[in-house]
Design a protein around this motif. Structure first.
Motif, PDB file in Angstrom:
ATOM      1  N   ALA A   1      81.168  17.924  13.461  1.00  0.00           N
ATOM      2  CA  ALA A   1      80.815  16.709  12.577  1.00  0.00           C
ATOM      3  C   ALA A   1      79.598  16.235  12.811  1.00  0.00           C
ATOM      4  O   ALA A   1      78.582  15.926  11.875  1.00  0.00           O
ATOM      5  N   ALA A   2      79.226  15.946  14.159  1.00  0.00           N
ATOM      6  CA  ALA A   2      77.765  15.547  14.624  1.00  0.00           C
ATOM      7  C   ALA A   2      76.691  16.516  14.146  1.00  0.00           C
ATOM      8  O   ALA A   2      75.501  15.944  13.754  1.00  0.00           O
ATOM      9  N   MET A   3      76.886  17.779  14.296  1.00  0.00           N
ATOM     10  CA  MET A   3      75.914  18.749  13.825  1.00  0.00           C
ATOM     11  C   MET A   3      75.393  18.814  12.371  1.00  0.00           C
ATOM     12  O   MET A   3      74.426  19.252  12.142  1.00  0.00           O
ATOM     13  N   THR A   4      76.515  18.264  11.681  1.00  0.00           N
ATOM     14  CA  THR A   4      76.348  18.540  10.375  1.00  0.00           C
ATOM     15  C   THR A   4      75.351  17.335   9.693  1.00  0.00           C
ATOM     16  O   THR A   4      74.968  17.318   8.705  1.00  0.00           O
ATOM     17  N   ARG A   5      75.160  16.449  10.661  1.00  0.00           N
ATOM     18  CA  ARG A   5      74.324  15.033  10.266  1.00  0.00           C
ATOM     19  C   ARG A   5      74.907  14.358   8.834  1.00  0.00           C
ATOM     20  O   ARG A   5      73.978  14.323   8.151  1.00  0.00           O
ATOM     21  N   PRO A   6      75.833  13.821   8.956  1.00  0.00           N
ATOM     22  CA  PRO A   6      76.172  13.147   7.457  1.00  0.00           C
ATOM     23  C   PRO A   6      75.589  11.948   7.343  1.00  0.00           C
ATOM     24  O   PRO A   6      75.122  11.444   8.096  1.00  0.00           O
ATOM     25  N   GLU A   7      75.425  11.660   6.131  1.00  0.00           N
ATOM     26  CA  GLU A   7      74.870  10.530   5.497  1.00  0.00           C
ATOM     27  C   GLU A   7      75.810   9.439   5.756  1.00  0.00           C
ATOM     28  O   GLU A   7      76.828   8.964   5.125  1.00  0.00           O
TER      29      GLU A   7
END
Length: 407
Positions: free
Chosen positions: A169-175
């Protein structure tokens, strides 16, 4: 801290049970199809899970029995007792046998995302080797028959799942703005009621109520441990909820489309975020599948033991025969290549419909002074329980009405 880790166990097993392939699949599809807009439903589901699982844990510690055993002894009318036990037996045992194919297949999907699967033909049948291996692993772990060993294995699996999904999840850098909006501002958007029901059904799993009551009575032998059990439950379920949210976030923030399974998502992440994203997600899916492949048959065995009045012991032949049969059914259907995804999605909706029935049994038991003594529900907990049952009845009725309209 060392003493705290010694108290981990039942809650961790419950978290491992609800973070299975069903959770991964439903959360993945919710994230891909609806972005962050259904995170609020997942958050409320986690809170509802805590409330109901606390009741189940209290029943287990106070009565030192499983939930199905308490229901069987407390219903005095023979006809109603047989009908109730028959409903519980068929819903949990038959349902878990069907679930097991999805659990094993989910673990296979995780492995297949990084290592090609191998099938071999035996006459008219085509068998998946990974399905057989995972079923055998689940069989060996349960055959050990030692609760402390089970605890250590599941703590390890939950740690692997948590790290894997959170890093992905952190690797996808969510807004973050959109993420928090989706979590705290309820909207249904374009989502159908069945998707909301599936999110509830994948988090508040009816068989976990039976599993938890039995597990706490295995670990803690008197009511002095009630606060310990409640604290352990809170942190364990919170961790499970965070993992589920991480899966939705990964799917929503990845930008990957045309996803049917978490394995598809894992494959789609590689060109965007590198091969490590694929490995982490695949490892999490494998851990989720194998943990649920162990807890589902274990829960079925506890339910049957309670329904039949066998008593509860991990080492008894009758107890072992139930979980062995559930694993065998799962191995057969998984290895024959039945597609588990639609079955998993349907099962989550069915869980959401079954939940209010089981929750009503639980609420009735936990309010009986003859059973619980001074540990009956407070007014506040009863109000919360009634609200949860009311919401699940409303959503279940609405989903059934929607299905009937589509026929």
């Amino acid at each position: 801290m060392k003493n705290w880790f010694k108290e981990l166990g039942p809650g961790i097993l419950v978290s491992a049970a609800f973070i299975g392939p069903g959770t991964v699949t439903v959360c993945t599809l919710a994230g891909v199809d609806f972005g962050f807009s259904l995170l609020w439903a997942l958050l409320l589901s986690v809170i509802a899970c805590m409330i109901l699982q606390e009741m189940a844990a209290r029943v287990g510690i106070i009565t030192q029995s499983g939930l199905s055993d308490v229901i069987r002894t407390e219903i005095k009318n023979p006809l109603f007792r047989h009908l109730s036990i028959g409903l519980i037996f068929s819903a949990i045992v038959v349902g878990n046998a069907a679930y097991e194919a999805g659990n094993i297949s989910g673990a296979v999907l995780g492995i297949s995302a990084v290592i090609p699967s191998y099938t071999f033909n035996t006459g008219m049948l085509s068998l998946n080797l990974w399905s057989l291996i995972i079923g055998i692993i689940a069989f060996i772990i349960l055959a050990i028959g030692n609760y402390k060993v089970l605890e250590k294995i599941f703590i390890g699996l939950v740690v692997v799942m948590s790290i894997s999904f959170l890093i992905t999840a952190a690797m996808t850098r969510p807004e973050l703005g959109a993420l928090f909006k989706g979590m705290f501002i309820p909207t249904k958007g374009a989502a159908g009621i069945l998707t909301v029901m599936a999110l509830i059904g994948t988090t508040v799993v009816p068989y976990n109520l039976f599993l938890h009551a039995s597990l706490v009575s295995e670990k803690w032998k008197n009511r002095s441990f009630l606060k310990t059990a409640q604290k352990e439950l809170f942190w364990s379920i919170s961790l499970g909820g965070i993992v589920s949210i991480a899966i939705v976030v990964t799917a929503a923030a990845s930008g990957v489309v045309n996803v049917a399974t978490a394995a598809d998502l894992a494959a789609g992440l590689e060109p965007l975020f590198g091969k490590y994203a694929t490995w982490f997600l695949a490892l999490g899916l494998f851990a989720a599948g194998i943990s649920s492949a162990i807890t589902a048959p274990l829960a079925a065995a506890y339910v049957v033991s309670g329904c039949m009045g066998w008593g509860k012991t991990l080492t008894s032949r009758r107890f072992k025969s139930v979980w062995a049969a559930v694993i065998l059914v799962g191995m057969i259907f998984s290895s024959l290549g039945f597609k588990p995804i639609e079955i998993i999605k349907f099962a989550q909706v069915a869980n959401g419909i079954l939940l209010p029935v089981i929750a009503m049994f639980l609420l009735w038991i936990v309010n009986r002074k003859s059973v619980m003594g001074s540990s009956v529900n407070s007014l506040r907990v009863n109000v919360l329980g009634i609200i949860i049952i009311g919401v699940t009845i409303f959503l279940g009725a609405k989903s059934i009405f929607g299905v009937l309209q589509s026929l």
